[in-house]
Design a protein around this motif. Structure first.
Motif, PDB file in Angstrom:
ATOM      1  N   THR A   1       0.830  -1.210   0.000  1.00  0.00           N
ATOM      2  CA  THR A   1       0.000   0.000   0.000  1.00  0.00           C
ATOM      3  C   THR A   1       0.866   1.262   0.000  1.00  0.00           C
ATOM      4  N   LEU A   2       2.025   1.195   0.633  1.00  0.00           N
ATOM      5  CA  LEU A   2       2.847   2.402   0.790  1.00  0.00           C
ATOM      6  C   LEU A   2       3.779   2.660  -0.384  1.00  0.00           C
ATOM      7  N   PHE A   3       4.066   1.606  -1.142  1.00  0.00           N
ATOM      8  CA  PHE A   3       5.129   1.701  -2.156  1.00  0.00           C
ATOM      9  C   PHE A   3       4.850   2.766  -3.217  1.00  0.00           C
ATOM     10  N   GLY A   4       3.601   2.929  -3.598  1.00  0.00           N
ATOM     11  CA  GLY A   4       3.285   3.849  -4.692  1.00  0.00           C
ATOM     12  C   GLY A   4       2.835   5.232  -4.254  1.00  0.00           C
ATOM     13  N   LEU A   5       2.853   5.499  -2.947  1.00  0.00           N
ATOM     14  CA  LEU A   5       2.392   6.805  -2.471  1.00  0.00           C
ATOM     15  C   LEU A   5       3.401   7.899  -2.813  1.00  0.00           C
ATOM     16  N   ARG A   6       2.905   9.122  -2.842  1.00  0.00           N
ATOM     17  CA  ARG A   6       3.781  10.279  -3.014  1.00  0.00           C
ATOM     18  C   ARG A   6       4.169  10.820  -1.639  1.00  0.00           C
ATOM     19  N   PRO A   7       5.254  11.600  -1.573  1.00  0.00           N
ATOM     20  CA  PRO A   7       5.678  12.142  -0.270  1.00  0.00           C
ATOM     21  C   PRO A   7       4.599  12.996   0.390  1.00  0.00           C
ATOM     22  N   ASP A   8       3.740  13.641  -0.387  1.00  0.00           N
ATOM     23  CA  ASP A   8       2.731  14.543   0.176  1.00  0.00           C
ATOM     24  C   ASP A   8       1.466  13.815   0.611  1.00  0.00           C
ATOM     25  N   ASP A   9       1.397  12.524   0.434  1.00  0.00           N
ATOM     26  CA  ASP A   9       0.236  11.766   0.898  1.00  0.00           C
ATOM     27  C   ASP A   9       0.333  11.522   2.408  1.00  0.00           C
ATOM     28  N   TRP A  10      -0.826  11.293   3.004  1.00  0.00           N
ATOM     29  CA  TRP A  10      -0.885  11.057   4.460  1.00  0.00           C
ATOM     30  C   TRP A  10      -1.285   9.606   4.742  1.00  0.00           C
ATOM     31  N   ILE A  11      -0.904   9.144   5.917  1.00  0.00           N
ATOM     32  CA  ILE A  11      -1.314   7.800   6.344  1.00  0.00           C
ATOM     33  C   ILE A  11      -1.710   7.826   7.821  1.00  0.00           C
ATOM     34  N   SER A  12      -2.503   6.820   8.218  1.00  0.00           N
ATOM     35  CA  SER A  12      -2.783   6.636   9.651  1.00  0.00           C
ATOM     36  C   SER A  12      -2.695   5.155   9.990  1.00  0.00           C
ATOM     37  N   PRO A  13      -1.508   4.726  10.369  1.00  0.00           N
ATOM     38  CA  PRO A  13      -1.337   3.318  10.768  1.00  0.00           C
ATOM     39  C   PRO A  13      -1.932   3.068  12.145  1.00  0.00           C
ATOM     40  N   VAL A  14      -2.313   1.821  12.419  1.00  0.00           N
ATOM     41  CA  VAL A  14      -2.761   1.457  13.775  1.00  0.00           C
ATOM     42  C   VAL A  14      -1.858   0.382  14.371  1.00  0.00           C
ATOM     43  N   HIS A  15      -2.360  -0.312  15.380  1.00  0.00           N
ATOM     44  CA  HIS A  15      -1.481  -1.096  16.245  1.00  0.00           C
ATOM     45  C   HIS A  15      -0.613  -2.130  15.530  1.00  0.00           C
ATOM     46  N   ARG A  16      -1.163  -2.773  14.501  1.00  0.00           N
ATOM     47  CA  ARG A  16      -0.391  -3.857  13.883  1.00  0.00           C
ATOM     48  C   ARG A  16       0.477  -3.360  12.715  1.00  0.00           C
ATOM     49  N   ASP A  17       0.611  -2.049  12.604  1.00  0.00           N
ATOM     50  CA  ASP A  17       1.269  -1.482  11.416  1.00  0.00           C
ATOM     51  C   ASP A  17       2.577  -0.762  11.735  1.00  0.00           C
ATOM     52  N   MET A  18       3.243  -1.141  12.792  1.00  0.00           N
ATOM     53  CA  MET A  18       4.457  -0.404  13.182  1.00  0.00           C
ATOM     54  C   MET A  18       5.420  -0.149  12.020  1.00  0.00           C
ATOM     55  N   PRO A  19       5.678  -1.111  11.140  1.00  0.00           N
ATOM     56  CA  PRO A  19       6.648  -0.830  10.070  1.00  0.00           C
ATOM     57  C   PRO A  19       6.208   0.306   9.141  1.00  0.00           C
ATOM     58  N   ALA A  20       4.905   0.602   9.102  1.00  0.00           N
ATOM     59  CA  ALA A  20       4.423   1.656   8.194  1.00  0.00           C
ATOM     60  C   ALA A  20       5.090   2.998   8.481  1.00  0.00           C
ATOM     61  N   PHE A  21       5.415   3.225   9.744  1.00  0.00           N
ATOM     62  CA  PHE A  21       5.978   4.535  10.106  1.00  0.00           C
ATOM     63  C   PHE A  21       7.308   4.812   9.404  1.00  0.00           C
ATOM     64  N   PHE A  22       8.128   3.757   9.237  1.00  0.00           N
ATOM     65  CA  PHE A  22       9.387   3.992   8.516  1.00  0.00           C
ATOM     66  C   PHE A  22       9.303   3.581   7.050  1.00  0.00           C
ATOM     67  N   LEU A  23       8.289   2.797   6.692  1.00  0.00           N
ATOM     68  CA  LEU A  23       8.149   2.431   5.272  1.00  0.00           C
ATOM     69  C   LEU A  23       7.584   3.586   4.439  1.00  0.00           C
ATOM     70  N   LYS A  24       6.907   4.518   5.091  1.00  0.00           N
ATOM     71  CA  LYS A  24       6.352   5.641   4.329  1.00  0.00           C
ATOM     72  C   LYS A  24       7.475   6.434   3.674  1.00  0.00           C
ATOM     73  N   ASP A  25       7.365   6.592   2.380  1.00  0.00           N
ATOM     74  CA  ASP A  25       8.329   7.356   1.565  1.00  0.00           C
ATOM     75  C   ASP A  25       9.760   6.814   1.676  1.00  0.00           C
ATOM     76  N   ILE A  26       9.902   5.546   2.021  1.00  0.00           N
ATOM     77  CA  ILE A  26      11.256   4.996   2.165  1.00  0.00           C
ATOM     78  C   ILE A  26      11.944   4.866   0.802  1.00  0.00           C
ATOM     79  N   ARG A  27      11.139   4.932  -0.252  1.00  0.00           N
ATOM     80  CA  ARG A  27      11.748   4.895  -1.596  1.00  0.00           C
ATOM     81  C   ARG A  27      12.623   6.121  -1.855  1.00  0.00           C
ATOM     82  N   ALA A  28      12.386   7.184  -1.080  1.00  0.00           N
ATOM     83  CA  ALA A  28      13.223   8.382  -1.240  1.00  0.00           C
ATOM     84  C   ALA A  28      14.639   8.132  -0.706  1.00  0.00           C
TER      85      ALA A  28
END
Lengths: 378, 334
Positions: free
Chosen positions: A76-103
């Motif tokens: 879900t995170l791979f194709g997002l742009r840097p200006d997009d927003w996310i709201s991860p919950v309890h089981r999504d800890m890796p999302a916090f550092f995976l967001k925009d990690i392609r940069a």
């Protein structure tokens, strides 16, 4: 596991009038595919490492493992742009550092949290994004497009709708991705938020990680429809179903919904079918072994997202059979894996985060009464 | 902005509130109003009359009946730096958005270590005496006073409502704004609001000076207290009446200063008694000014009941001038 598309799932095809000719995945280069693989390894290793640290008694709070569900976060995170927003919950800890990690994994200006910040949060240190005032996944950073969630599941979806409404007011084509389990789709606020988002065609994409279990309650006691995605029918929005074990299927569905949202056509729900590997939290592992039938667990974990993706890469000739079997954490529980099961890049990256966390100070006790109110007037 | 009703002729509280919101909407093009029936209709009471024509349906947004969704969306908008005015059609309905207010909005600044603040006002008509029954008569501020991170105000005059509304909208924190609906259109309290008038949060107003006892109150009971004070004067009792206006932040200096002068205190509010704000005020007085008290602090509040519908029942449980007068006499004769 159900992977077939329901009537609502074919919304993408219905709307365009023909099946996808070119899928978003077809535009990915080999380097992108290998990056996706590394990100899957990273998400798995992060979880494995924390499970081990927790068992050694080094961490406070509850660990909600994302094991077996990594393809959803990565896809879900791979194709997002840097200006997009996310709201991860309890089981999504890796999302916090995976967001925009392609940069760039170590790019300090990328629009996601650093591995150090996320580890500092887990270790409860003053360098955590919220200075360790709430635990684990309850962190946010408005400067990086991450909403700070609460424990009241689905409670962040209306906030996401508000942010999306702001995008609409600004004529900005950013999107917001909200993450939820299938259980929280029964919350009243889930309906209120998606109803509002659908009325105003807001760019909110609700990712439902259907891991079949909401703590100790199976999905059939949480949702009356065959698929959770069917809830979308009530809002006349697409309810897509993705194979949550297949990072490319998750990616395709997400990109379809994202492009649709950017075009002003409104929200989507994407149900990602998956299976919870362990108990609800690490406190629940023993009891989960009793309330969940063993054969169901075996079946649910049969398609490890790492194995599914590696098989695809070998089939495409992107990865040799030798390279595919060089690292093999798949089908192993955390305790059974070693660092040798993961690429050195991944192990090193996590090590850097853990070292930052360990060397960071605890918040000073005097902070306990600070920041109840903001001072400055606007 | 629509033609200014203030500054030239006396206005009622409803007009003052509408005017303050209008002026803030004009001052800050980022500001958004959201609520049920606030646009096309102009609000159930008319507090947003004309605003949608003025600022468009995007900035004055008619929301579905979804208090939690509305407050949540307001949090998202505020998170993006927009001041947001949320209308609860009746403040009673705020319970439907309770989780978003107390667990999400109230704690956001704290949870983010002082990084994410939420400039939002949640306002709505409150209070009894109008025959509204259990769900259109509440004065439920205690719930929010008990949730750290929220400011709470309850003005009793048009100019205070105007000034506090402006201050609340400009405040960087969530503010719960109680508008006493029985005062909305009360002719006797209409007043001219001076140009540029503001009222800071956290400042009480002495509505009547006196030396024999202090009556602390806010909202509609301010007027019952003033009536009682007039009657007390004929008994040679001079009561000082303090209108708190802001409950949080609280003007503790004004409260304690008055008690040091009168040595007796009566707290009057129309919320139910147990764990109500009257009890909190009395606790603070005892903690900080116990040695100045010549009598036990007293309170006149609503009984610990819902607010019943028909008049005799309603008045039997709510504070009245008679009840306040009797309590004040007992206080000074203790």
């Amino acid at each position: 596991m159900k992977t077939e598309r329901s009537a609502t799932a074919s919304h993408a095809e219905k709307e365009s009038g023909e099946p996808h000719q070119t899928r978003p995945r077809d535009l990915l280069q080999n380097a992108d595919l290998l990056e996706l693989l590394d990100q899957l390894y990273l998400a798995r290793y992060f979880d494995v490492r924390l499970i081990k640290e927790k068992r050694r008694g080094r961490l406070r709070g509850t660990l909600y493992s994302s094991h077996n569900q990594e393809a959803i976060l990565v896809g879900t995170l791979f194709g997002l742009r840097p200006d997009d927003w996310i709201s991860p919950v309890h089981r999504d800890m890796p999302a916090f550092f995976l967001k925009d990690i392609r940069a760039g994994w170590d790019n300090p200006s990328r629009m996601g949290m650093s591995i150090g910040e996320v580890c500092a949060q887990v270790w409860g240190k003053a360098t955590a994004p919220g200075r360790a005032r709430d635990n684990w996944s309850h962190i946010g950073d408005s400067s990086k497009g991450i909403i700070c969630s609460t424990s009241m599941l689905a409670g962040t979806i209306p906030v996401a709708a508000g942010i999306a409404y702001d995008f609409k007011l600004r004529n900005q084509d950013s999107v917001v991705l909200t993450y939820n389990g299938e259980g929280s789709t029964a919350q009243g606020v889930f309906h209120e938020a998606i109803n509002f988002a659908a009325i105003h065609k807001l760019p909110v994409i609700t990712i439902v990680e259907n891991n079949q279990w909401a703590y100790g309650t199976p999905v059939e006691l949480e949702c009356p429809t065959k698929d959770v995605a069917d809830r979308a029918k009530g809002y006349d929005i697409p309810g897509l179903i993705a194979d949550g074990q297949d990072v490319l299927d998750v990616y395709d569905n997400t990109m379809w919904a994202v492009e649709r949202a950017r075009a002003g056509k409104g929200p989507s729900i994407i149900e990602c079918k998956t299976f919870r590997a362990y108990g609800h939290g690490d406190h629940d592992d023993d009891r989960a072994a009793k309330y969940r039938p063993e054969d169901e667990v075996g079946e649910g974990r049969r398609r490890d997202p790492l194995a599914v993706f590696k098989q695809e890469l070998v089939k495409r000739g992107v990865l040799s059979q030798d390279d595919a079997s060089k690292y093999s954490p798949e089908f192993k529980n955390a305790a059974e894996t070693t660092d040798e099961d993961f690429p050195a890049r991944v192990v090193e990256y996590m090590k850097q985060g853990v070292e930052f966390a360990i060397s960071s100070p605890l918040p000073d006790a005097s902070e306990g009464t600070m920041w109840v109110f903001a001072e400055e007037n606007r | 902005m629509t033609a200014s009703a203030t500054q030239s002729q006396p206005v009622n509280m409803l007009t003052a509130i509408r005017q303050a919101i209008d002026e803030e909407m004009e001052r800050n093009p980022e500001m958004v109003c959201i609520g049920e029936d606030i646009g096309l209709l102009g609000g159930a009471f008319g507090a947003t009359e004309g605003l949608q024509d003025e600022y468009g349906s995007m900035r004055v947004l008619d929301a579905p009946i979804s208090e939690a969704g509305i407050v949540g969306a307001a949090i998202g908008l505020a998170m993006r730096g927009r001041p947001v005015m949320v209308e609860m059609q009746f403040i009673d309905f705020i319970s439907c958005g309770f989780d978003q207010i107390v667990n999400n909005a109230a704690t956001m600044f704290y949870r983010t270590g002082g990084k994410v603040n939420l400039p939002m006002v949640i306002r709505g008509p409150s209070g009894g005496y109008g025959g509204g029954g259990p769900y259109h008569s509440q004065q439920n501020e205690a719930w929010f006073l008990h949730s750290p991170g929220l400011k709470v105000v309850c003005p009793s005059t048009p100019s205070d409502a105007y000034g506090l509304m402006k201050a609340a909208i400009r405040d960087p924190n969530p503010v719960i704004f109680y508008e006493v609906k029985e005062l909305y259109r009360k002719r006797e309290i209409e007043e001219i609001i001076p140009e540029g008038h503001t009222v800071p949060l956290g400042k009480a107003s002495v509505r009547r000076e006196g030396s024999d006892c202090t009556i602390i109150t806010y909202g509609n009971p301010v007027y019952f207290c003033l009536e009682a004070a007039e009657r007390l004067a004929s008994e040679n009792v001079q009561a000082e009446v303090i209108d708190l206006r802001s409950l949080l932040p609280l003007d503790e200096e004004a409260v304690i200063g008055s008690i040091k002068k009168t040595n007796r205190v009566l707290v009057v509010n129309e919320a139910s008694r147990t764990c109500g704000f009257a009890g909190e005020l009395i606790a603070r007085v005892c903690e900080t000014a116990f040695e100045h008290l010549d009598a036990p602090p007293m309170r006149v509040t609503r009984e610990d009941t819902p607010v019943p519908w028909v008049k005799p029942l309603e008045l039997s449980v709510l504070p009245t001038t008679d009840k306040i007068y009797d309590a004040a006499l007992r206080l000074v004769r203790y």
